[in-house]
Write an enzyme that holds these catalytic residues in place. Structure first.
Site, short mmCIF file in Angstrom:
data_model
loop_
_atom_site.label_atom_id
_atom_site.label_comp_id
_atom_site.label_asym_id
_atom_site.label_seq_id
_atom_site.Cartn_x
_atom_site.Cartn_y
_atom_site.Cartn_z
N SER A 183 -1.51 16.78 6.63
CA SER A 183 -0.80 18.22 6.13
C SER A 183 -1.29 19.57 6.84
O SER A 183 -2.40 19.60 7.30
CB SER A 183 -0.77 18.54 4.70
OG SER A 183 -2.40 18.38 4.39
N CYS A 200 6.78 12.73 9.10
CA CYS A 200 6.41 14.03 9.28
C CYS A 200 7.84 14.87 9.95
O CYS A 200 8.06 15.85 9.70
CB CYS A 200 5.33 14.19 10.42
SG CYS A 200 5.65 13.33 12.05
N GLU A 251 -1.81 16.80 14.30
CA GLU A 251 -0.37 16.51 14.13
C GLU A 251 0.11 16.93 12.65
O GLU A 251 -0.52 16.09 11.59
CB GLU A 251 -0.38 14.95 14.59
CG GLU A 251 -0.57 14.74 16.04
CD GLU A 251 0.39 15.38 16.95
OE1 GLU A 251 1.66 15.64 16.52
OE2 GLU A 251 -0.05 15.84 18.00
N LYS A 296 -11.46 7.85 9.88
CA LYS A 296 -11.41 7.91 8.53
C LYS A 296 -9.88 7.91 8.21
O LYS A 296 -9.31 8.90 8.39
CB LYS A 296 -12.05 9.22 8.23
CG LYS A 296 -12.71 9.27 6.73
CD LYS A 296 -11.89 9.09 5.69
CE LYS A 296 -10.96 10.16 5.18
NZ LYS A 296 -9.80 10.08 4.10
N PRO A 297 -9.48 6.67 7.65
CA PRO A 297 -8.12 6.31 7.26
C PRO A 297 -7.78 7.31 5.76
O PRO A 297 -8.93 7.68 5.29
CB PRO A 297 -7.99 4.84 7.10
CG PRO A 297 -9.23 4.21 7.52
CD PRO A 297 -10.13 5.22 7.53
N ASP A 321 0.66 -1.15 0.20
CA ASP A 321 -0.02 0.04 0.10
C ASP A 321 0.88 1.18 -0.12
O ASP A 321 0.67 2.08 -0.77
CB ASP A 321 -0.91 -0.05 1.26
CG ASP A 321 -2.23 0.60 1.18
OD1 ASP A 321 -2.73 0.70 -0.04
OD2 ASP A 321 -2.93 0.80 2.19
N GLU A 378 7.45 21.88 3.20
CA GLU A 378 7.59 20.37 3.24
C GLU A 378 7.24 19.76 1.96
O GLU A 378 6.19 19.91 1.28
CB GLU A 378 6.37 19.98 4.07
CG GLU A 378 6.66 18.38 4.71
CD GLU A 378 5.54 17.84 5.34
OE1 GLU A 378 4.37 17.87 5.25
OE2 GLU A 378 5.87 17.12 6.45
P1 NAD Z 1 -3.68 14.95 3.94
O1 NAD Z 1 -3.77 16.38 4.71
O2 NAD Z 1 -3.59 15.23 2.62
O3 NAD Z 1 -4.59 14.23 4.30
C1 NAD Z 1 -4.69 13.73 5.42
C2 NAD Z 1 -6.05 13.00 5.70
O4 NAD Z 1 -7.19 14.12 5.88
C3 NAD Z 1 -6.63 11.91 4.68
O5 NAD Z 1 -7.35 10.88 5.57
C4 NAD Z 1 -7.57 12.69 3.79
O6 NAD Z 1 -8.53 11.98 3.50
C5 NAD Z 1 -8.13 13.85 4.96
N1 NAD Z 1 -8.58 15.16 4.36
C6 NAD Z 1 -8.23 15.73 3.35
N2 NAD Z 1 -8.77 16.98 3.21
C7 NAD Z 1 -9.75 16.97 4.18
C8 NAD Z 1 -10.71 17.88 4.70
N3 NAD Z 1 -10.82 19.01 3.94
N4 NAD Z 1 -11.41 17.66 5.88
C9 NAD Z 1 -11.52 16.36 6.48
N5 NAD Z 1 -10.57 15.45 6.43
C10 NAD Z 1 -9.62 15.83 4.86
O7 NAD Z 1 -2.13 14.61 4.52
P2 NAD Z 1 -1.47 13.11 3.90
O8 NAD Z 1 -0.79 13.47 2.42
O9 NAD Z 1 -2.37 12.14 4.06
O10 NAD Z 1 -0.22 13.00 4.76
C11 NAD Z 1 1.01 13.62 4.65
C12 NAD Z 1 1.14 14.74 5.88
O11 NAD Z 1 0.86 14.38 7.07
C13 NAD Z 1 2.43 15.31 5.62
O12 NAD Z 1 2.29 16.94 5.70
C14 NAD Z 1 3.01 14.91 7.20
O13 NAD Z 1 3.96 15.74 7.57
C15 NAD Z 1 1.92 14.70 7.83
N6 NAD Z 1 1.98 13.74 9.09
C16 NAD Z 1 2.30 14.29 10.27
C17 NAD Z 1 2.32 13.53 11.43
C18 NAD Z 1 2.66 14.06 12.57
O14 NAD Z 1 2.53 13.23 13.83
N7 NAD Z 1 2.88 15.26 12.95
C19 NAD Z 1 2.50 12.05 11.23
C20 NAD Z 1 2.39 11.45 9.74
C21 NAD Z 1 2.08 12.29 8.87
#
Ligand code: NAD
Length: 541
Positions: free
Chosen positions: A257, A312, A278, A204-205, A111, A428
């Site tokens: 993000s 992250c 986070e 919601k993964p 995955d 980032e």
């Molecule tokens: P993303 O923000 O694109 O998506 C994360 C989740 O949010 C997904 O499940 C997505 O479907 C959901 N989502 C997107 N838009 C939304 C909205 N408007 N309302 C509600 N949910 C919504 O992030 P990503 O690309 O999946 O993950 C990468 C990011 O995560 C990087 O910026 C990384 O640094 C961060 N991250 C942070 C930590 C930490 O502990 N600080 C850990 C892991 C990853």
């Protein structure tokens, strides 16, 4: 368990994915199809092949999960159960992860594209962490009804004329939204404390890579988490937005993000519901010239290449003292240009995350998705156009280097003399890209380290302990490492709280503070009787 061999790697993963939990939503204690019957594909990052279709829940499915959670919350049995008993159920879920590491690691390798060896190591961490959360149930119980010393003469304040105890109540229905880079770890780090605290939770993964998170539904059913207390609704960002917008959701815990973090905060503002965020980072790796060069090379590479740079806390800004800059860059280039690519993560049982034991980063995985890969390629092209120097890497590898695969690979890249106000320093990238600046004095090192809006993690390397600690204390980040060797870099411990400064987040996760994020602190003020009297007469909870 059948051994996974190179020739049948995806087929073996697909065998695991026939289980109900990877094909249905989990709502109200049952596995169900999405109301609109929609599905979404998921891709193997090493080849670009679709290998599974999973259910795509929408706002209606979120509505069903909310109805189930409301019924469980109103019933009250879960919230009123001793937290130690809830903790036992969570520990049993953690045990379930441990017992299924072989299958889950293969699924995460397919995955996310992370080497099987690395996935297995990290999943074992999720299982241990889950047991830690389970053990906090008894700690939560023991902390209920803590007498409050109201005043005690401090600042001349008289004590209150009544007695007070503190309690920690669950918040209610909580929405848990997770990222794809460490799927089950990120999700279970939310599910476990939310449930131990007595909330009803809907997960919601990520739609990019969230398959292993669906297994949490099966574990919850197996251990007997009551119906409606925990649901899993897979879907895209609109599904996540529907969860956040629901008036019934009193808290959202989100990992992802910073951009999405702001949207979640905005959507939560009208109902004044709580958020724990986070978010992203651009962590600094500050290296003083008194650092052993070999250790500096290993730590820098581990810091920016772990999980292909998709972590992250990735240390993607190298801030090096001028005296060793050229030497360090030359050594880094030598090593980076020889690191092999991981072209079949599912079968990669020997290499991956060796840096955590031997200090040596031994393999580079693909980027998780075509869209994330395109973002990085576009960024590198813009960087070149802006005149920033690419010291090594900077493009998609030659086909021969990746066995002619159609996977989402990027060369490990170093950008030098990066302007402080450029995207390469401020944004980032979430890939194997290291931006470099140099410094001469300690004060300059601190200024450089604090020169972005993020503040998730950072490391200071020096053989002078006083200097390392002095600089670490001045860096604005939630987790700072001060070290002469690089040991412990990026490491986390379940009992040690962490979180982001600035644009890296709101709130803390892990440790007792991480559990408290999922509770409301309440003062119970009483008079005319003693608390012992109250306890004798009735079970007050
Ligand atoms: P993303 O923000 O694109 O998506 C994360 C989740 O949010 C997904 O499940 C997505 O479907 C959901 N989502 C997107 N838009 C939304 C909205 N408007 N309302 C509600 N949910 C919504 O992030 P990503 O690309 O999946 O993950 C990468 C990011 O995560 C990087 O910026 C990384 O640094 C961060 N991250 C942070 C930590 C930490 O502990 N600080 C850990 C892991 C990853």
């Amino acid at each position: 368990m059948t051994e996974i061999t190179k020739n049948n790697s995806l087929e073996k993963v697909q065998e695991h994915l026939k289980a109900e939990c990877f094909n249905k939503l989990f709502i109200g204690g049952h596995f169900v199809d999405p109301i609109d019957g929609q599905k979404m594909p998921t891709y193997y990052p090493a080849t670009g092949e679709v290998f599974h279709e999973l259910p795509k829940g929408n706002a209606n499915d979120i509505g069903s999960a909310i109805d189930a959670a409301e019924a469980a919350w109103l019933d009250g049995a879960w919230a009123n159960m001793p937290a130690a008993e809830r903790g036992d159920l969570i520990s049993r879920m953690a045990q379930g992860i441990e017992e299924n590491i072989e299958a889950l690691a293969a699924i995460e390798a397919a995955d996310v594209g992370k080497p099987f060896r690395q996935a297995a190591m990290v999943l074992s961490g999720a299982a241990s962490e889950g047991k830690y959360w389970g053990s906090l149930g008894a700690v939560l119980d023991a902390g209920q009804d803590t007498p409050v010393n109201s005043g005690g003469g401090m600042g001349g304040l008289p004590p209150a004329e009544w007695d007070v105890v503190y309690r920690r109540d669950p918040i209610g229905i909580v929405g848990l939204i997770s990222a794809w880079n460490y799927p089950i770890n990120v999700a279970f780090r939310k599910v476990a404390p939310a449930l131990v605290a007595g909330n009803c939770a809907i997960l919601k993964p990520s739609e990019i890579a969230g398959l292993s998170c669906m297994f949490l539904a099966k574990l919850a059913q197996d251990v007997g988490i009551p119906e409606g207390v925990f649901s899993v609704v897979t879907g895209d960002r609109e599904t996540g937005a529907a969860l956040v917008a629901s008036p019934s959701v009193s808290m959202v815990s989100f990992t992802g993000s910073s951009l999405t973090g702001t949207k979640i905060m905005e959507a939560s503002a009208p109902k004044l519901s709580q958020v724990a965020l986070e978010l992203g980072g651009k962590s600094a790796m500050v290296i003083f010239e008194d650092t052993d060069i070999e250790r500096a090379v290993e730590a820098t590479i581990k810091g920016c290449l772990t999980n292909g740079g998709q972590i992250c806390t990735a240390h993607t800004r190298l801030i090096v003292q001028e005296g060793i800059k050229d030497h360090l860059l030359k050594e880094l280039k030598n090593v980076l240009e020889k690191i092999p690519y991981c072209t079949d993560p599912i079968t990669e049982r020997e290499r991956g995350d060796r840096a955590w034991e031997a200090g040596i980063t031994d393999v580079l995985q693909p980027i998780v998705s075509a869209s994330q890969h395109k973002k990085i390629v576009d960024f590198l092209n813009e960087t070149k156009a802006a005149g920033i120097k690419i010291y090594t890497g900077g493009r998609v590898p030659d086909p021969a280097d990746v066995k002619n695969s159609d996977g989402y690979f990027i060369q490990p890249t170093i950008l030098t003399d990066v302007p402080r106000d450029s995207d390469a320093w401020q944004k980032e990238i979430f890939g194997p890209v290291l931006s470099v600046r140099s410094f001469s004095s300690e004060a300059e090192a601190i200024t450089e380290a604090n020169s972005t809006a993020f503040g998730l993690a950072s490391t200071v390397m020096s053989s002078d302990p006083a200097k390392a600690m002095r600089v670490a204390n001045r860096i604005r980040a939630g987790a700072v490492f001060a070290t002469s060797t690089g040991e412990g870099l990026l490491a986390e411990h379940p009992a040690v709280s962490r979180g982001g400064f600035g644009c890296s987040g709101v709130g803390r996760e892990l440790g007792i503070s991480g559990l408290h994020e999922y509770t409301e602190l309440k003062s119970v003020n009483y008079s005319g009787f003693s608390i012992e009297e109250a306890k004798k007469i009735s079970n007050h909870g």
